[in-house]
Design a protein around this motif. Structure first.
Motif, short mmCIF file in Angstrom:
data_model
loop_
_atom_site.label_atom_id
_atom_site.label_comp_id
_atom_site.label_asym_id
_atom_site.label_seq_id
_atom_site.Cartn_x
_atom_site.Cartn_y
_atom_site.Cartn_z
N LEU A 102 31.50 0.01 3.87
CA LEU A 102 32.42 0.07 4.26
C LEU A 102 33.56 0.74 4.32
CD1 LEU A 102 31.92 -3.82 5.97
CD2 LEU A 102 31.18 -1.45 6.69
N MET A 103 33.98 1.04 3.08
CA MET A 103 34.94 1.62 1.97
C MET A 103 35.38 2.91 2.86
SD MET A 103 37.62 0.08 0.44
CE MET A 103 38.34 1.35 0.14
N PRO A 154 15.99 21.51 -10.63
CA PRO A 154 17.28 20.04 -10.64
C PRO A 154 17.01 19.43 -11.53
CG PRO A 154 14.79 19.96 -9.06
CD PRO A 154 14.61 21.10 -9.89
N ASN A 155 16.84 19.06 -12.25
CA ASN A 155 17.53 17.90 -13.86
C ASN A 155 17.92 19.07 -14.29
OD1 ASN A 155 15.92 20.29 -14.77
ND2 ASN A 155 14.02 18.37 -16.15
N GLU A 156 18.29 20.30 -14.80
CA GLU A 156 20.04 20.85 -14.81
C GLU A 156 21.31 20.75 -13.86
OE1 GLU A 156 18.43 24.85 -17.06
OE2 GLU A 156 16.69 24.43 -15.10
N PHE A 157 21.16 19.65 -13.08
CA PHE A 157 22.04 19.96 -12.48
C PHE A 157 22.28 18.22 -13.42
CE2 PHE A 157 20.47 23.49 -10.24
CZ PHE A 157 21.56 24.00 -9.98
N SER A 158 24.06 17.59 -12.38
CA SER A 158 24.27 15.86 -12.57
C SER A 158 23.68 15.52 -11.40
CB SER A 158 25.71 16.11 -13.18
OG SER A 158 26.77 16.31 -11.79
N GLY A 159 23.83 15.03 -11.48
CA GLY A 159 23.55 13.66 -9.81
C GLY A 159 24.52 14.12 -8.93
N GLY A 160 26.02 14.36 -8.96
CA GLY A 160 26.61 14.95 -7.87
C GLY A 160 26.45 16.04 -7.49
N VAL A 172 25.80 8.73 -0.39
CA VAL A 172 26.81 9.16 -1.92
C VAL A 172 26.37 6.83 -2.60
CG1 VAL A 172 29.10 10.01 -1.52
CG2 VAL A 172 28.44 7.66 -0.89
N SER A 173 25.04 6.82 -2.02
CA SER A 173 25.04 5.38 -2.69
C SER A 173 24.33 5.31 -4.59
CB SER A 173 24.32 4.59 -1.68
OG SER A 173 23.30 5.01 -1.84
N MET A 174 23.55 7.17 -4.53
CA MET A 174 23.07 7.35 -5.59
C MET A 174 24.12 8.17 -6.68
SD MET A 174 19.20 6.22 -5.05
CE MET A 174 19.04 6.67 -6.80
N VAL A 175 25.16 8.66 -6.59
CA VAL A 175 26.05 9.16 -7.23
C VAL A 175 26.58 8.51 -7.46
CG1 VAL A 175 28.16 10.95 -6.35
CG2 VAL A 175 25.88 10.82 -4.78
N SER A 235 32.60 7.24 -9.97
CA SER A 235 33.85 8.27 -10.05
C SER A 235 33.76 9.86 -9.49
CB SER A 235 33.91 8.63 -11.48
OG SER A 235 32.89 8.84 -12.31
N LEU A 236 32.51 10.34 -9.00
CA LEU A 236 32.45 11.08 -7.72
C LEU A 236 32.14 11.38 -6.65
CD1 LEU A 236 29.74 13.49 -10.55
CD2 LEU A 236 31.72 13.85 -10.25
N ARG A 237 32.33 9.57 -6.36
CA ARG A 237 31.76 9.19 -4.65
C ARG A 237 32.71 9.91 -3.75
NH1 ARG A 237 29.42 3.10 -5.32
NH2 ARG A 237 28.35 4.28 -6.88
N MET A 238 34.04 9.55 -4.28
CA MET A 238 34.79 9.63 -3.19
C MET A 238 34.82 11.46 -2.97
SD MET A 238 35.42 7.36 -1.36
CE MET A 238 37.34 8.30 -0.40
N SER A 239 34.58 12.01 -4.28
CA SER A 239 34.95 13.72 -3.44
C SER A 239 33.61 13.98 -2.80
CB SER A 239 34.49 14.37 -5.50
OG SER A 239 33.07 14.01 -5.42
N ILE A 240 32.49 13.40 -2.84
CA ILE A 240 31.51 13.71 -1.69
C ILE A 240 31.58 13.63 -0.78
CG2 ILE A 240 28.94 13.33 -1.06
CD1 ILE A 240 28.38 14.39 -3.81
N VAL A 241 32.31 12.03 -0.27
CA VAL A 241 33.00 11.60 1.29
C VAL A 241 34.12 12.52 1.42
CG1 VAL A 241 34.75 9.61 1.83
CG2 VAL A 241 32.77 9.61 0.31
#
Ligand SMILES: Nc1ncnc2c1ncn2[C@@H]1O[C@H](COP(=O)(O)OP(=O)(O)OP(=O)(O)O)[C@@H](O)[C@H]1O
Length: 319
Positions: free
Chosen positions: A214-215, A151-157, A181-184, A187-193
């Motif tokens: 809410l956004m 797991p630690n070889e990946f970024s959070g996103g 997405v709250s722990m991502v 800058s990457l949050r919207m890509s997951i959404v």
């Protein structure tokens, strides 16, 4: 749209503190809503309003005090362990923190092969690899960058995308995503959404999206229920509720978007503030103590739901 999940009069009462001096806390009170096929249904509200408790009950991690949950017409809140496990083929969860979803000492790919084996989804290793590659492709990760890593070889996103891929392996119809997405990184949050949006559009998956944000809820659309102290105070189309809020609490929430506490774990120790305790114990509307439009009746009686322009509002202002 046809109904997938039906939550009906769901109530969960916890006892907090010692048996003698403790209080009963109704974390979820008569919550009722439907999630339709191919639809996003958002449960939103500030920290502690009861959203996660609803998710835990749907996933079978907690038993309800009363109420019923039906999946495709079958009651699921009473399932025993064996049947519950079978249901995980159809209902999968995505959690807030991908680094706690996976054991740091175990290679991430082993979870994928294990899940496929457990559900008897593939005949042999090469078929498993094909299914895993195809599923990773959906979340934008290649098999080669994924295989043989901890797991630690990946970024959070990346790891959150991988955990979403894992939840898709069994081709579920419903994802229960609790603050995914709250722990991502912001800058990457919207890509997951966006990815959740694609899952709904391309694959007709339904998503029960649990968030304080809410956004992102607005962006995903569908329907929304606004919760406060265990009660759904307003429910309707996400766009309408967020652009034309009716309940005084929804209006306040939109003006002052609260932050979640990222350090709070699902099983962290519970301590209520004085204000929370007063609000939980209120016999009328739970929001009466803070509502700028409070009337006498609000302190004495629980408001029923009133339908206003297609939105359900639990507030005497609309009587
Ligand atoms: N196991 C438990 N025992 C006692 N009380 C609990 C337990 N789990 C949750 N609660 C209480 O129930 C209420 C609802 O909690 P819940 O975690 O469902 O809220 P939430 O809206 O998901 O909040 P967050 O976004 O912070 O996770 C809170 O007041 C919480 O303190």
């Amino acid at each position: 749209m046809s109904e997938l999940l039906n939550v009906s009069n769901l109530t969960k009462v916890y006892r907090i503190g010692s048996l003698i001096g403790g209080i009963k806390l109704t974390a979820v009170e008569n919550a009722s809503f439907d999630v339709n096929k191919g639809e996003v249904f958002t449960l939103a509200g500030e920290s502690g309003c009861g959203k996660t408790t609803v998710a835990k009950i749907i996933l079978g991690f907690e038993e309800p005090t009363s109420g019923e949950i039906h999946y495709l017409g079958n009651r699921i809140d009473v399932l025993k362990d064996k049947e519950r496990k079978k249901l995980f083929k159809h209902i999968q969860a995505v959690f807030q923190n991908p680094f706690t979803t996976f054991n740091p000492l175990r290679k991430v790919d082993s979870y994928f092969y294990e899940l496929l084996r457990n559900f008897g989804i593939a005949q042999d290793l090469s078929e498993m690899k094909r299914i895993i590659s195809e599923t990773l492709e959906v979340v934008g990760i290649s098999y080669n960058e994924f295989v043989d890593k901890y797991p630690n070889e990946f970024s959070g996103g990346q790891l959150q995308r991988i955990s979403i891929a894992r939840s898709l392996l069994t081709r579920p119809e419903l994802l229960v995503a609790d603050e995914p997405v709250s722990m991502v990184d912001a800058s990457l949050r919207m890509s997951i959404v966006n990815l959740f949006g694609e899952l709904v559009e391309k694959f007709g998956i339904s998503i029960l999206y649990i968030t304080h944000d809410l956004m992102t809820a607005y962006y995903l659309g569908g329907k929304i229920a606004i919760m406060f102290r265990g009660n759904i105070l307003e429910m309707g189309s996400t766009k309408q509720v967020l652009t034309e809020p009716k309940h005084p609490y929804t209006k306040l929430l939109i003006e002052s978007i609260p932050q979640p506490n990222p350090r709070k774990a699902w099983n962290s120790r519970i301590k209520l503030s004085d204000l929370e305790e007063v609000e939980y114990k209120a016999s009328g509307c739970k929001f009466a103590g803070r509502c700028p439009f409070v009337m006498d009746i609000c302190k004495k009686e629980k408001p029923p739901y009133f339908e206003v322009e297609g939105t359900l509002v639990k507030c005497f202002l609309y009587k």
